[in-house]
Every structure is written in C-alpha cells, then in structure tokens.
Write a protein that holds these residues in place. Structure first.
Motif, PDB file in Angstrom:
ATOM      1  N   UNK A 731      42.546  23.001 -48.358  1.00  0.00           N
ATOM      2  CA  UNK A 731      41.286  22.265 -48.406  1.00  0.00           C
ATOM      3  C   UNK A 731      41.266  21.171 -47.335  1.00  0.00           C
ATOM      4  N   UNK A 732      42.358  20.458 -47.183  1.00  0.00           N
ATOM      5  CA  UNK A 732      42.427  19.425 -46.154  1.00  0.00           C
ATOM      6  C   UNK A 732      42.409  20.033 -44.757  1.00  0.00           C
ATOM      7  N   UNK A 733      42.990  21.221 -44.600  1.00  0.00           N
ATOM      8  CA  UNK A 733      42.985  21.876 -43.286  1.00  0.00           C
ATOM      9  C   UNK A 733      41.580  22.235 -42.858  1.00  0.00           C
ATOM     10  N   UNK A 734      40.782  22.719 -43.785  1.00  0.00           N
ATOM     11  CA  UNK A 734      39.455  23.221 -43.432  1.00  0.00           C
ATOM     12  C   UNK A 734      38.364  22.150 -43.519  1.00  0.00           C
ATOM     13  N   UNK A 735      38.632  21.040 -44.173  1.00  0.00           N
ATOM     14  CA  UNK A 735      37.629  19.972 -44.251  1.00  0.00           C
ATOM     15  C   UNK A 735      38.236  18.722 -43.608  1.00  0.00           C
ATOM     16  N   UNK A 736      37.935  18.536 -42.327  1.00  0.00           N
ATOM     17  CA  UNK A 736      38.549  17.436 -41.591  1.00  0.00           C
ATOM     18  C   UNK A 736      38.018  16.075 -42.028  1.00  0.00           C
ATOM     19  N   UNK A 737      36.880  16.063 -42.690  1.00  0.00           N
ATOM     20  CA  UNK A 737      36.406  14.777 -43.204  1.00  0.00           C
ATOM     21  C   UNK A 737      37.343  14.258 -44.283  1.00  0.00           C
ATOM     22  N   UNK A 738      37.726  15.150 -45.211  1.00  0.00           N
ATOM     23  CA  UNK A 738      38.658  14.726 -46.255  1.00  0.00           C
ATOM     24  C   UNK A 738      40.013  14.360 -45.663  1.00  0.00           C
ATOM     25  N   UNK A 775      50.358  22.772 -39.950  1.00  0.00           N
ATOM     26  CA  UNK A 775      48.981  22.714 -39.446  1.00  0.00           C
ATOM     27  C   UNK A 775      48.387  21.332 -39.661  1.00  0.00           C
ATOM     28  N   UNK A 776      48.643  20.748 -40.838  1.00  0.00           N
ATOM     29  CA  UNK A 776      48.136  19.394 -41.079  1.00  0.00           C
ATOM     30  C   UNK A 776      48.722  18.418 -40.061  1.00  0.00           C
ATOM     31  N   UNK A 777      49.980  18.577 -39.754  1.00  0.00           N
ATOM     32  CA  UNK A 777      50.588  17.699 -38.757  1.00  0.00           C
ATOM     33  C   UNK A 777      49.947  17.843 -37.390  1.00  0.00           C
ATOM     34  N   UNK A 778      49.624  19.086 -36.994  1.00  0.00           N
ATOM     35  CA  UNK A 778      48.964  19.305 -35.707  1.00  0.00           C
ATOM     36  C   UNK A 778      47.573  18.676 -35.682  1.00  0.00           C
ATOM     37  N   UNK A 779      46.844  18.825 -36.793  1.00  0.00           N
ATOM     38  CA  UNK A 779      45.498  18.260 -36.843  1.00  0.00           C
ATOM     39  C   UNK A 779      45.543  16.732 -36.790  1.00  0.00           C
ATOM     40  N   UNK A 780      46.499  16.137 -37.490  1.00  0.00           N
ATOM     41  CA  UNK A 780      46.605  14.680 -37.470  1.00  0.00           C
ATOM     42  C   UNK A 780      47.021  14.194 -36.078  1.00  0.00           C
ATOM     43  N   UNK A 799      43.351  27.914 -33.540  1.00  0.00           N
ATOM     44  CA  UNK A 799      41.924  28.256 -33.488  1.00  0.00           C
ATOM     45  C   UNK A 799      41.403  28.615 -34.869  1.00  0.00           C
ATOM     46  N   UNK A 800      40.123  28.335 -35.064  1.00  0.00           N
ATOM     47  CA  UNK A 800      39.494  28.641 -36.338  1.00  0.00           C
ATOM     48  C   UNK A 800      39.413  27.465 -37.270  1.00  0.00           C
ATOM     49  N   UNK A 801      40.055  26.345 -36.942  1.00  0.00           N
ATOM     50  CA  UNK A 801      40.012  25.161 -37.799  1.00  0.00           C
ATOM     51  C   UNK A 801      39.075  24.111 -37.210  1.00  0.00           C
ATOM     52  N   UNK A 802      38.000  24.548 -36.661  1.00  0.00           N
ATOM     53  CA  UNK A 802      37.021  23.624 -36.099  1.00  0.00           C
ATOM     54  C   UNK A 802      35.971  23.248 -37.110  1.00  0.00           C
ATOM     55  N   UNK A 803      35.028  22.356 -36.730  1.00  0.00           N
ATOM     56  CA  UNK A 803      34.012  21.895 -37.683  1.00  0.00           C
ATOM     57  C   UNK A 803      32.951  22.940 -37.956  1.00  0.00           C
ATOM     58  N   UNK A 804      32.776  23.907 -37.077  1.00  0.00           N
ATOM     59  CA  UNK A 804      31.722  24.905 -37.253  1.00  0.00           C
ATOM     60  C   UNK A 804      32.265  26.214 -37.778  1.00  0.00           C
ATOM     61  N   UNK A 805      31.358  27.185 -38.034  1.00  0.00           N
ATOM     62  CA  UNK A 805      31.718  28.491 -38.548  1.00  0.00           C
ATOM     63  C   UNK A 805      31.862  29.460 -37.390  1.00  0.00           C
ATOM     64  N   UNK A 806      32.985  30.136 -37.327  1.00  0.00           N
ATOM     65  CA  UNK A 806      33.236  31.147 -36.309  1.00  0.00           C
ATOM     66  C   UNK A 806      32.733  32.480 -36.861  1.00  0.00           C
ATOM     67  N   UNK A 807      31.520  32.851 -36.484  1.00  0.00           N
ATOM     68  CA  UNK A 807      30.880  34.047 -37.062  1.00  0.00           C
ATOM     69  C   UNK A 807      31.614  35.324 -36.684  1.00  0.00           C
ATOM     70  N   UNK A 808      32.157  35.396 -35.494  1.00  0.00           N
ATOM     71  CA  UNK A 808      32.859  36.615 -35.093  1.00  0.00           C
ATOM     72  C   UNK A 808      34.089  36.859 -35.976  1.00  0.00           C
ATOM     73  N   UNK A 809      34.854  35.820 -36.222  1.00  0.00           N
ATOM     74  CA  UNK A 809      36.030  35.976 -37.077  1.00  0.00           C
ATOM     75  C   UNK A 809      35.631  36.274 -38.519  1.00  0.00           C
ATOM     76  N   UNK A 810      34.522  35.658 -38.975  1.00  0.00           N
ATOM     77  CA  UNK A 810      34.058  35.928 -40.337  1.00  0.00           C
ATOM     78  C   UNK A 810      33.633  37.377 -40.496  1.00  0.00           C
TER      79      UNK A 810
END
Length: 838
Positions: A731-738, A775-780, A799-810
C-alpha cells in the motif's frame, strides 16, 4: 521390559545385560552343558531386545529341552500367551496393562521379533511346553505408578540419602573392564556379532554361564545398583520359581534380565521373600496385546529399556548369512527409491570398506558404525542428508506390529477398529497425509471419525494445511498411529461403547462444565465438524446461556469467529445451523454496541490483544454478512449510524450487519481516546473494504501523525495501519502520498524520543517482504515527485510505481488473468510489452 522396569532396573536403565548362565554356583542343581538336560533350573540371563541373545536362548532351549519355560513379565498375561502363536500376531507387539478405574495409569511390556522373551514364548508354544510369566504382577506395579506414568515410592523402606548407591549400568561396567570405551560396541562384539554358524558348533550354555558369573561379581560389588524395588520383583520371581519346581521339577528354564540371575540363584527362605511382598498396594488391572513400533523401541523415544537401532537389530536377527551384504543391498534399494544413483559397484565397494574398517578397528564383524561410515563415504558421497533417511527408515524403522482380532479389547477399541476397516483407514506407524473431499460420503465419514477422535483426546490425526483448494469441502489431515493411543482409547471408553456415543457424551459434559464463552463456541464448532447432532442441542443451550450472561466484549469477540466458521460447514456437511446463526447474529449485535467503549484506556498489551480481536470480528462479520438477510434490527439502524457510512458503501448488496460494523470502525478510526493501534487498523479495514476513500485515509493518517501526537501513539497507529499480514507495505509502495506522510513524520521525530518508537517501527517494517522493503527504500531515497512534473520525473529503477496508471501494463495483466481464470478470450488482444513479460 516395561516402562516401570526401565526406571527400577539397571538392566533396563542402560542396555539390559544378557548372556546365559546355567544355574550359577549358588544354584539348586548342577550346570548343564551341550545338549544334556539339567537337574536344576536353567537361568538364562538376557538382554531384553538383543538378536544375539535371542539366538542364544533358542539354541539353549533346543539343547536343554526344559519341561517348562518361565519368562520375565506380568503373570496377568499368562492367559494371553496362546495368542503369540496366532498367524495374525506379528511383532513388534506389547502387553498393555491399565488400571480399570484409571485407564491413564498404564504400562507396556514391548516385544520384538528379536526379543529373547518372544523367542522363548514362541519356542514353548511350538513345542507344547508350558510357559508362564513370573515378574511382579501388574496389579502391584501399576499401583506403584503415579497417574501420569511416574513411579511412586517403592514399597520397601528406602535407605537414607547418604546410603543410596548410584545406579550401575552392567553393560558399561563390563565394557570398561574389557577395555572398551563404548558399551554398545563391546556388547555387539561379544554377543550380537556372533555368527549363527559359530553358535551351532559351540556349547549353547557356555555364554550364559560366563555372563552369570560376571553379573554375580557386579551384584556383590554394587548390591541392588541403586534400585531398591528390584528386591521386591526378585522376591516374587523366586516364589514363582519355587512353585514351578514343585509342579515340573528342576527341568525348567527361566528367561530374565541377566542382572536378576544372581538374585534368582541365591538361596533365601520363603518367609523372607513373602515379607518383602507384604503390604504392596494393589489396583484392579486389565491386560491385552497391542501393536508396537520399532520407533517406540528406540531409546530416544522415551522407553527406558529401548535400543538405538531396532531396524538394524531386526536385520541381524533375520539375516541367515552374509548380514553386511544384505544390509548394503537394503540401503541401496532405499536410495534408489529416492531417485539416487546407486549401482551394484557401490554396494560391493561399501561392503569392502565396512569390512576393512572392522578389521582396522579390531572387530569380529562390521557393526552399525562401520556400515554407516561406509555408506556415507560410498553411497552418500560424504553427505549426511541421505544418511538421515537411512537412519530413520532402516536403522530405526517404521515397522508396526499386528494383533489378532481375538485379543481382548474395550468395546470402544472394537468399534474404532471396525470403523477403520469400513472406511479403509488403516493405522500406520509412518506419517501419512490424507486429503478429503467432503462432498464424497466416504471422505465425509472419515472426517467425522477423525474429529470425533480429537474430541475424545485420541490424537491419531491432526489437521494440516491442504495443498489444494481451501474451500469448506476440502480437508487435509496428517495421520500417525502411536501405541500410546491404545491407552487413550481405554481412557475414552468411560464415555461410551462406540466412537459416536462416546464423543457425544463427552461433548455434552464439556458444554455443561465450560465456564468461558469461547470454550463453548469452540465446542460447537467441533460438534459440527464431528457430526454430533445429538450433542448440539445441549451445546447450543449452553452457548446461549453463556452468551446472555457474558458482558465482556473481549470474550464475545473471541467467540464470534468460531461461530462464523461453523456456519460455513452447514451446507457441505448437511447440518442445520439455524440456531447457531441466531446466536452468532446476537453476538455480533452486542459486539457492535460494546466495542467502542471497550477500546479506550488500554495499555499497549491490551490494545494489541483487542486489535487481534477486531481483525477476527471483521473476518467473522464478512462471513456472516455473506448469507445475511435484512432483519428488524437492520431497518432500525439509527440515522446517526447511517450518516457515518459513505454513499457508495450504503449501496452494497449486503448492507445490514456489514454496514453496522462499518459504522463501528468509523467511530474507532475517528476517536482520539481509542488506542493508536486500533485506530490505525480500523482505518485500514475501512480502506480495504472500499468504505473509505484514499483522500479520507490520507487525512486520518495526517491527523494521527501530526506534531501534536506523541511519537509512541503515532508509531502504534502506523503499526495498526500497515502491520501484520494486511499487505501494508505494498500500500505504501503504490500510494506515495501515504509514504510521504510516514516519511515526513519519521524524519520529524525528536532525537530524544526516537529510541522509544524504534522498536515499534522495526517490528512493523520487519514483517514486510524483502522486496517490498527494498522498493520502499528506493522510493524514499528518490524523494517525492514534484507536483506537475512530467513522466521523466517518475522514471526510476522501479517502473510502474508512478503517480499515474500505466494502461499498457494493466491491459497485459488483464490478458494473463483471463488465461488463469479460463475465461473466454478477448477478441482484440493488446500486445504485451517486452518489459512487462520480463
């Protein structure tokens, strides 16, 4: 031979001495040699489980041809001796004696195929010679045991502490005299490794006479060896020996532990022996034959008179010739079954190496140590991993004996045996995995039997984690039959004559005696699993009474999950759970009312315990709400409670009980007086259920981590939100606000309080998988993405842990899900990017 004897006889406490002796110097008649019968009793001292002793006893009996055979063992077993000749009787077996009024007070007398006593019994039955047991009766030996199997104080007056003689191990004493540092190795060289061909040409009684002389010297030096109760047993054996001599004359043979030979040969008066037996306690005892296992013969299993290698000894006894070659062939066969390459050349080389090691070590024949070293070097390539398999399967072994149907047994044991055969569930000594499909009648009946036995305390099977489906129609068990379970069956016989009636009676008794609500709910679940429909009314009444009187929310929260699980079993087991559903609904209602006040004023340990209960209640309500129907209580939900539920949550199909629970979680998440770990968990549960938006979750986290919140409370909130097995790390990986909120709070913790919150944080984040932590360490380390930054700003190592949705990967993931779920494929398939497949 018995557990009792194992603690009272130095012969059993260490390796039981054996040898053979015609009546020694103090015997009543002249010694015997060769095949000439003797005028006096023939005392054959043996090791209780020794193949060399067994062969020597058989040779001595063939040579002496006695008129009667007396064996060390409980006289109550005399009536059971003819069963030893039954074709269905296959050792290892044991005589089981238990007190009628207290079946848990029990003792075993194990016998293997290579036990000298077993050989003597079978010889007597085959030659129509009377055979009897002459040891202290079980009615006395059981009375001298504590209820849990420990012996009570011996009947004779025990000497003062300063007069106690240390227990002597006869084998060790003789081995040290012979210059050996290992008593087992000495015993193998002197007795076990004597070849049958050599025994056939030698004096059959000479080894017994030699060992009797050695035992006489040891008894003169050590007395009773620190076991005063031996005097009682030996006095009784002398009385039985006198009785047999009056009946059969002096032409009788006695097979007993070699330690007792000097005492039986000693001249004493009948009055003196009876004086030692005067005042012995007694209990009413019953006896039968039960199967035994090689593993239970092993010393490390807790049987004091056991041996280290019953499988090896069984091989030595059964091998007519070339024992080392035959043993290596067995080892090679086992390793081949495990897909290891072992050729004939390996076997030949292992035999040569074992014989070479025996010659270098000055041994008459390669023993277990030499064969083990050779197998390790040649067949296992120096590895101890396959050697452990050989030790378990061959050196110890998993052989389970059998007893005939005509052997005495309590009615419950007979019903269990009959049911096992009907359901094709054969008891086995080797652990076995059993997967059941409860939609099949036979598997459902097997499940009911195993659950009923568990309720009776007969632990034949234990639930296991299944490898297949986790639905309610699947069960996995781990089965293993232990000889001690016969005692448990005898104990459970007080509840009834069949497994079903006994389990029903015990369930009803436990329901009436239970004092805690959780005990009754667990019992109700067990009754449903075991199919005890007759016990359910009593259990349900007790459950309703306890639930009505128990006002402790913690007790209610502990009880609800078991009830919810029980309701899942109704359909697949064809059980009526309507009454259970009513009780469960009532408990859920009371929890919803009483939980918020109970979550205030808690210490850290109490808060953690209540957090686990909240998790349990949340899962239980999810199960209950799945089949719930709107009730009057649902329509009476207050306007205040409905106002706290988001509109999107109010529109869900199951809005009754689940919505009320969501309202309770809302209260817990928003109250400052509630412990931080519970507020954090309530927020997370609401977020996972879609009843809390991400913005609301971020707002509650911001409040919990605000500068005015004590650092320990804030750390507890984080633990409740992302701790445990809830996937908080992702959850923390995918929601950078939290993640940014947590990072900002953590960097702002004052240095003087950081050490206080560090243990909580370490406990929380250590539960994350290593990849998530990395991954959390890299993001921090990268830091927050500036608002309005372009795609290049989010291009980092993950890649893939950005703020937007990657439609191709989805879209790529969607195609894979269709394949996994075996759904109809989509006509227009989006190409899968190379980086996604990687």
């Amino acid at each position: 031979m018995t557990d009792t004897q194992a603690t009272s006889s130095p012969v059993s406490a260490g390796p039981d001495t054996t040898g053979a002796v015609a009546a020694g110097p103090a015997a009543a008649g002249p010694a015997v040699t060769g095949a000439v019968a003797v005028a006096g009793p023939l005392l054959l001292g043996v090791r209780h489980h020794g193949p060399g002793s067994a062969r020597a006893v058989r040779a001595a009996l063939d040579a002496a041809r006695p008129a009667a055979v007396l064996v060390e063992g409980p006289p109550e077993g005399d009536a059971l001796l003819p069963l030893a000749a039954d074709p269905q009787m296959r050792p290892p077996v044991a005589l089981l004696a238990h007190a009628v009024d207290d079946p848990g007070r029990a003792a075993f007398w194990p016998l293997a195929e290579f036990s000298p006593e077993w050989v003597a019994i079978r010889w007597a039955l085959a030659n129509d010679v009377p055979v009897r047991f002459i040891d202290l009766p079980a009615t006395h030996s059981l009375a001298l045991k504590e209820p849990h199997g420990e012996e009570a104080a011996p009947a004779p007056e025990a000497p003062a502490d300063d007069e106690l003689t240390p227990a002597v191990d006869p084998i060790r004493a003789l081995a040290e005299t012979a210059g050996y540092d290992d008593p087992e190795r000495w015993w193998e060289d002197v007795v076990e490794h004597r070849s049958p061909a050599a025994d056939a040409t030698a004096d059959a009684l000479a080894p017994f006479a030699a060992l009797a002389e050695a035992m006489t010297a040891l008894r003169e030096a050590y007395g009773d060896g620190g076991h005063p109760r031996d005097a009682v047993r030996e006095a009784y054996m002398r009385i039985q020996l006198r009785t047999a001599r009056r009946e059969f004359g002096d032409g009788i043979a006695v097979v007993c532990g070699a330690w007792h030979v000097p005492a039986l040969a000693a001249r004493t008066t009948l009055a003196a022996d009876r004086a030692l037996l005067k005042g012995l306690p007694k209990v009413k005892a019953e006896m039968t034959w039960v199967p035994w296992t090689h593993r239970r013969l092993a010393r490390h299993s807790g049987y004091g008179a056991g041996i280290d290698s019953p499988g090896w000894y069984g091989h030595l006894f059964g091998a007519a010739d070339r024992p080392i070659e035959r043993w290596m062939t067995k080892v090679a066969g086992l390793l081949r079954e495990e897909d290891r390459f072992v050729s004939t050349a390996h076997v030949i080389e292992a035999v040569r190496l074992a014989e070479t090691l025996a010659a270098m070590r000055g041994r008459p024949l390669a023993g277990l140590s030499e064969t083990t070293d050779a197998v390790r070097a040649v067949m296992c390539e120096g590895s101890d991993v396959p050697l452990a398999l050989i030790q378990d399967r061959l050196v110890v072994g998993e052989t389970l004996g059998e007893v005939p149907d005509s052997a005495p047994a309590v009615p419950l044991q007979r019903d269990l045996t009959r049911t096992q055969r009907t359901l094709r569930l054969k008891p086995e000594a080797l652990e076995k995995e059993l997967d059941l499909d409860l939609r099949k009648e036979t598997d459902a009946a097997r499940s009911r039997l195993l659950h009923r036995l568990r309720l009776l305390g007969i632990g034949w099977g234990a639930p296991a984690q299944g490898r297949g489906s986790t639905g309610t129609f699947r069960e996995s068990w781990r089965l293993r039959w232990e000889p001690e379970l016969h005692v448990r069956v005898a104990e459970a016989g007080v509840w009834g004559t069949t497994v079903e009636t006994a389990a029903t009676a015990k369930a009803e008794s436990q329901a009436l005696a239970a004092t805690a609500l959780s005990e009754v709910t667990a019992l109700a679940e067990h009754c449903l699993l075991a199919g005890l429909t007759e016990a359910l009314p009593v259990v349900m009444k007790a459950l309703a009474d306890r639930a009505a009187l128990d006002a402790d929310v913690g007790h209610l929260a502990d009880a609800l999950p078991a009830l919810a699980r029980s309701l899942r079993y109704g359909d697949v087991r064809s059980t009526d759970t309507a009454a259970l559903a009513e009780v469960a609904a009532g408990l859920a209602e009371r929890i919803c009312v009483g939980l918020p006040p109970a979550c205030t004023g808690l210490d850290p340990d109490g808060a953690e315990a209540l957090r686990r209960q909240v998790d349990g209640v949340h899962g239980a309500i999810g199960l209950l709400a799945a089949d719930a129907r709107p009730t009057e209580a649902d329509t009476a939900t207050s306007a205040e409670a409905r106002a706290t539920i988001p509109a999107e949550a109010a529109a869900t199909p199951t809005d009754g009980l689940r919505n009320r629970w969501a309202a309770v979680l809302r209260k817990l998440a928003g109250r400052d007086t509630v412990a931080g770990i519970i507020r954090g968990r309530a927020t997370r549960l609401l977020l996972d259920d879609g009843r809390l938006t991400e913005d609301e979750a971020a707002r509650l986290m911001g409040l919990a981590l605000s500068p005015g919140t004590p650092p320990t409370d804030a750390a507890a909130w984080i633990e409740g939100f992302v701790g445990g097995a809830s996937g908080g790390g992702m959850l923390l990986v995918h929601d950078e606000r939290l993640l940014s909120l947590v990072d900002a709070w953590l960097t702002g913790v004052p240095a003087d309080t950081f050490t206080d919150v560090l243990p909580l944080l370490r406990r929380t984040f250590s539960a994350f998988e290593s990849g998530v932590r990395r991954t959390l360490g890299e993001l921090v380390r990268r830091g927050p993405v500036p608002e309005g930054a372009g795609p290049a700003a989010t291009d980092h190592a993950y890649p893939g842990f950005g703020p937007g949705l990657d439609t191709d990967r989805a879209d790529a993931v969607e195609q894979v899900l269709h394949l996994l779920l075996d759904r109809t494929p989509i006509t227009a398939v989006t190409p899968v990017p190379e980086e996604a497949t990687a």
